[in-house]
Design a protein around this motif. Sequence first.
Motif, short mmCIF file in Angstrom:
data_model
loop_
_atom_site.label_atom_id
_atom_site.label_comp_id
_atom_site.label_asym_id
_atom_site.label_seq_id
_atom_site.Cartn_x
_atom_site.Cartn_y
_atom_site.Cartn_z
N TYR A 17 40.67 -16.71 -21.73
CA TYR A 17 41.06 -17.94 -22.42
C TYR A 17 40.67 -17.86 -23.89
N ARG A 18 39.47 -17.38 -24.18
CA ARG A 18 39.00 -17.33 -25.56
C ARG A 18 39.79 -16.32 -26.39
N GLN A 19 40.39 -15.32 -25.69
CA GLN A 19 41.21 -14.34 -26.40
C GLN A 19 42.67 -14.80 -26.50
N GLY A 20 42.94 -15.99 -25.95
CA GLY A 20 44.30 -16.53 -26.01
C GLY A 20 45.25 -15.92 -25.03
N VAL A 21 44.73 -15.18 -24.03
CA VAL A 21 45.59 -14.52 -23.05
C VAL A 21 45.94 -15.46 -21.91
N ASP A 22 45.01 -16.37 -21.56
CA ASP A 22 45.20 -17.22 -20.39
C ASP A 22 45.01 -18.67 -20.78
N SER A 23 45.48 -19.59 -19.89
CA SER A 23 45.35 -21.02 -20.17
C SER A 23 43.99 -21.53 -19.68
N TYR A 24 43.63 -22.71 -20.19
CA TYR A 24 42.34 -23.28 -19.79
C TYR A 24 42.37 -23.76 -18.35
N LEU A 25 43.56 -23.95 -17.79
CA LEU A 25 43.68 -24.39 -16.41
C LEU A 25 43.07 -23.36 -15.46
N ASN A 26 43.25 -22.06 -15.76
CA ASN A 26 42.66 -21.01 -14.93
C ASN A 26 41.13 -21.02 -15.05
N VAL A 27 40.63 -21.31 -16.25
CA VAL A 27 39.17 -21.41 -16.43
C VAL A 27 38.63 -22.57 -15.60
N LEU A 28 39.32 -23.68 -15.65
CA LEU A 28 38.91 -24.86 -14.90
C LEU A 28 38.87 -24.57 -13.40
N ASP A 29 39.90 -23.92 -12.90
CA ASP A 29 39.96 -23.59 -11.47
C ASP A 29 38.86 -22.62 -11.08
N ALA A 30 38.58 -21.64 -11.94
CA ALA A 30 37.53 -20.66 -11.65
C ALA A 30 36.15 -21.31 -11.62
N GLU A 31 35.89 -22.23 -12.54
CA GLU A 31 34.58 -22.89 -12.57
C GLU A 31 34.40 -23.82 -11.36
N ARG A 32 35.45 -24.49 -10.95
CA ARG A 32 35.37 -25.32 -9.75
C ARG A 32 35.12 -24.47 -8.51
N SER A 33 35.79 -23.35 -8.43
CA SER A 33 35.61 -22.45 -7.28
C SER A 33 34.18 -21.92 -7.22
#
Length: 481
Positions: free
Chosen positions: A425-441
């Motif tokens: 996400y910080r490199q602009g490759v992925d959306s923040y939605l994936n970060v959110l899902d990973a942190e919840r998991s």
Amino acid sequence: MKHLTLVSLAAALVLAGCTSMAPNYEQPALPVAGDWPEGSAYAESDGAAASTLRVADIAWHEFILDENLRTIVSMALENNRDLRVAALNIDRARAQYRIQRADSFPSIGISGSGTSQRLPADLNASGEAGITRQYNAGIGVSAYELDLFGRVRSLNEDALQRYLATEESRKTVQISLVAEVANAYLTLGSDQERLQLAERTLESQRNSYALTRRSHELGVASMLELRQAQTLVESARVDVARFTSQIAQDKNALVLLVGGPLSDALLPQSQKDDRVTLTQLDAGVPSEVLLRRPDVVEAERLLQAANANIGAARAAFFPRISLTASAGTSSSALSGLFEGGSGTWSFMPQLYLPIFEGGRNRANLEVSQVDRDIAQARYEKAIQSAFREVADSLAQRGTLDEQLDAQNALVEASADRQSLSDARYRQGVDSYLNVLDAERSLYAAQQDLISLRLVKNSNQVTLYKALGGGWNESSEPIAER
């Protein structure tokens, strides 16, 4: 007086020779398999487990390793009201047994009386009005039943077995209390860990939210990303409040079990895995383990009591003989009460033979036989329930290590995923939605790991309780020896 002595001696000899009409008691066969279940859910026994002590021979203070928990359990055993009621029930049953047992002995008492009577002239043989006086003093036996057919003896056996059953009930309450206190202690430690994880997550998410908000102010992050970061913060806040409330309730539950206030210094801050209780428990052989559980022994005591009551019901069909006798002195003047020639005695045996009772005795016998069958069914059900409790605990224990290994691996994988998602996400490759899902998991996996560790720790306590831990054959009450 000599006649009274002979009568008492004869009664004692007859009583000593009487036999009970209760059917011979035979312990029912075990209504369960001779071995614990086997299969993929059960761990294979090894040499280490076979070398450990049987659970029934491990006292609770040896099973519990944590010093604070030992102190709390000691306080509970001293102050818990349920255990106190169980102990008082023993005292009550002991007194009832003594009352019933007293019927086996003659009731001997001393009596004294004096009467004064005035008779008018027309009722007096001398034709003159007069006053008569009579004084009596003596010792006597009142309605002593000769237990020719064992009715009294059967009732005594019934009362004895019920008294002994209350002792087993107290043991069951104590074992359950130790297990409940240990589980409450572990649950409190588990919720403390959950709260600590929620607080760490809340602090981390607040930092992440602050960075996202700064990025949004600079026009780098969108409003959607800002709100997504906020959802993690609020979710963690909810958990912090929820676990804070749950910890307070856990403390209240522990205080209720202990029966008094607890110092915060005694309360756990974590589960202290493998340092609270023993982890190696030998299940032993079902026939040896189940028959030594206090609740099973209690059920058998009640079965023996019901069996003895059949003897009393059978004896009701036969003659009942009771003796009433007295000896003493009698005089018209108080001063002559103990002079020579004033001796008196009386002997009044009574025989009662039931001829027609309207079917009462036969119905009482049928009731006692049905009660015996009910008690046997309850005894067998107690064994079956105990077998299932142990089997369930063994099935759970057999797979817990595998579950914990998988859960630990899941936490590690979730942590790697969260780290990689954040970097992308910080490199602009992925959306923040994936970060959110990973942190919840990751957060969910960590919470599940805490819960699974609680299941494993509680399983040791449950298995200890199911196997009747803490009691052995040498702990029988004195009245039974």
